[in-house]
Design an enzyme around this catalytic site. Structure first.
Site, PDB file in Angstrom:
ATOM      1  N   SER A  85     -24.478 -32.764  23.379  1.00  0.00           N
ATOM      2  CA  SER A  85     -23.919 -31.573  24.647  1.00  0.00           C
ATOM      3  C   SER A  85     -24.094 -32.308  25.665  1.00  0.00           C
ATOM      4  O   SER A  85     -24.451 -33.139  26.043  1.00  0.00           O
ATOM      5  CB  SER A  85     -24.873 -30.404  24.735  1.00  0.00           C
ATOM      6  N   GLU A  99     -17.627 -30.810  28.434  1.00  0.00           N
ATOM      7  CA  GLU A  99     -17.805 -29.655  27.476  1.00  0.00           C
ATOM      8  C   GLU A  99     -18.109 -28.384  28.465  1.00  0.00           C
ATOM      9  O   GLU A  99     -17.517 -27.336  28.404  1.00  0.00           O
ATOM     10  CB  GLU A  99     -19.126 -29.914  26.606  1.00  0.00           C
ATOM     11  N   HIS A 100     -19.001 -28.602  29.509  1.00  0.00           N
ATOM     12  CA  HIS A 100     -19.357 -27.579  30.322  1.00  0.00           C
ATOM     13  C   HIS A 100     -19.115 -27.839  31.710  1.00  0.00           C
ATOM     14  O   HIS A 100     -19.738 -29.064  32.130  1.00  0.00           O
ATOM     15  CB  HIS A 100     -20.576 -27.110  30.166  1.00  0.00           C
ATOM     16  N   GLU A 105      22.911 -37.678   9.850  1.00  0.00           N
ATOM     17  CA  GLU A 105      21.422 -38.330   9.059  1.00  0.00           C
ATOM     18  C   GLU A 105      21.719 -38.427   7.767  1.00  0.00           C
ATOM     19  O   GLU A 105      20.580 -38.625   7.123  1.00  0.00           O
ATOM     20  CB  GLU A 105      20.528 -37.063   9.445  1.00  0.00           C
TER      21      GLU A 105
END
EC number: 1.1.1.23
Length: 424
Positions: A234, A322-323, A410
């Site tokens: 974290s 993350e935060h 193609e």
């Protein structure tokens, strides 16, 4: 802890900050691969083997019974149950609004109708960590958006607590309306969800955080099933200026640091004087804090850096936290320049813990700079968006020359012929 001007950071110091404790799974891949292969081949027998080996218990029936769920309510504080119920309501409401803002649409142009529809995956597996601690809030954060998205079968796997499931995890699963709960953790749980066993159904997507073995297993089964994103330790970046409250900053720093010895906490601030005050406050708060053994290790992964607001924004976007807390005088003005973050917290009264539990936003978020390419868990994680087209003969005629020309260029002549036959 580094305390330094951004402009004075050398290459090594900047690398330490930006390339924080990223999860290196290479050393455990052979072990995890062996576990997954065993689960795929031997199913429940392999799960029993690993549960005995890693959890130290014998479990014959991994599925949690209704009776066990009912008993779980009696084993936890009624206030915890009430808080889980209230948190669930906020999380459900947020994700319902999120779902309502997903749109099906269609354009109609010259005989060509083309659009997009929304369909949920059929089965989802939610991994909820256990071990040192249990996280009923993660049950709410993973199961709720899946149910809101319309997933038909949402199951939870979490390591056993002895021979039983953790009571709070079971209660949270019941509140969030999970369709099944299984007492199994680790890489073996990921294998069970990816391949299916006699007792545990195969799912279409696996979500939720876990330790390094769970992360490695999710990466290895990707393709067999979908996953949300890799998860690491974290992290938080707190953006401050002269107006920031040092006590709030220090406590938010410690709140992140107590998660894990490998957690990363970065503070950017616009003045050296304020940086020193914040550092002093952090050191003061550590003296009376709980979980100091973890905090003292994670603080080694932390830094306070000083620069102009533009330098702080640039560092934040490179860090892709993350935060992200923006605790400045005008946080919404700063927000306009933010490009990369998992979840953003504005002002003095939005600490990360509110998002962890009860504001309604999701706490399952990308770490290790993955916010540059991933969003946090949401209803969209469980949604597919098939495209649809319907043409009249006139519509087909209008684009037939484009299709046949490009198909033949193609070398795909039957593609071209499939169009021509309809127009002859």
């Amino acid at each position: 802890m580094i305390v330094k001007k951004i402009s004075k950071l050398n290459e090594k110091e900047l690398d330490i900050i930006l390339n924080r404790n990223k999860t290196n799974i290479s050393g455990i891949l052979p072990t995890v691969s062996e576990i997954l292969e065993n689960v795929q081949k031997n199913g429940d027998n392999a799960l029993k083997e690993y549960t005995k080996k890693f959890d130290g218990v014998d479990i014959d029936n991994f599925k949690v019974s209704t009776e066990e769920i009912d008993k779980a309510y009696d084993k936890i504080d009624s206030k915890v149950v009430e808080s889980l119920e209230k948190a669930y309501e906020n999380i459900r409401e947020f994700h319902e609004i999120q779902f309502k803002n997903l749109n099906e649409w269609e354009i109609d142009k010259k005989g060509i109708k083309a659009g997009q529809i929304i369909r949920p995956v059929e089965k989802a597996g939610c991994y909820v960590p256990g071990g040192r601690a249990f996280y009923p809030s993660t049950v709410l954060m993973t199961v709720t958006p899946a149910k809101v998205a319309g997933v038909k079968e949402v199951i939870v796997t979490s390591p056993p607590n002895g021979t039983e499931g953790n009571p709070a995890t079971l209660v949270a699963s019941d509140i969030a309306k999970a369709d099944g709960i299984y007492k199994i953790g680790g890489a073996q749980a990921i294998g069970a969800l990816a391949y299916g066993t006699k007792s545990i159904p195969k799912v279409d997507i696996i979500v939720g955080p876990g330790n390094i073995f769970v992360t490695a297993a999710k990466k290895l089964v990707y393709g067999e099933v979908s996953i949300d994103f890799p998860a690491g330790p974290s992290e938080v970046l707190i953006m401050c200026d002269e107006s920031s409250n040092e006590e709030y900053v220090a406590m938010d720093f410690l709140a992140q640091a107590e998660h894990d010895p490998n957690a990363s906490c970065i503070i950017t601030v616009t003045s050296e004087k304020k940086a020193e005050k914040i550092k002093e406050r952090i050191l003061m708060e550590i003296k009376t804090a709980k979980r100091t053994e973890i905090i003292e290790k994670s603080i080694l992964n932390s830094a306070i850096v000083i620069g102009s607001i533009d330098e702080c924004i640039e560092l934040s976007n490179s860090y892709a936290p993350e935060h992200l807390e923006i605790m400045t005088k005008n946080p919404r003005e700063v927000l306009k320049s933010i490009e990369n973050a998992g979840s953003i917290f504005l002002g003095n009264y939005a600490p990360v813990p509110v998002g962890d539990y009860a504001s309604g936003t999701n706490h399952v978020l990308p770490t290790s700079a993955c916010a540059k390419m991933y969003s946090g868990l949401s209803v969209e994680t469980f949604i597919k968006k098939p495209t649809v087209q319907e043409l009249t003969k006139e519509g087909l005629l209008g684009i037939s020359d484009i299709v046949t020309t490009l198909a033949e260029a193609e070398g795909l002549f039957n593609h071209s012929e499939a169009v021509k036959r309809r127009l002859n």
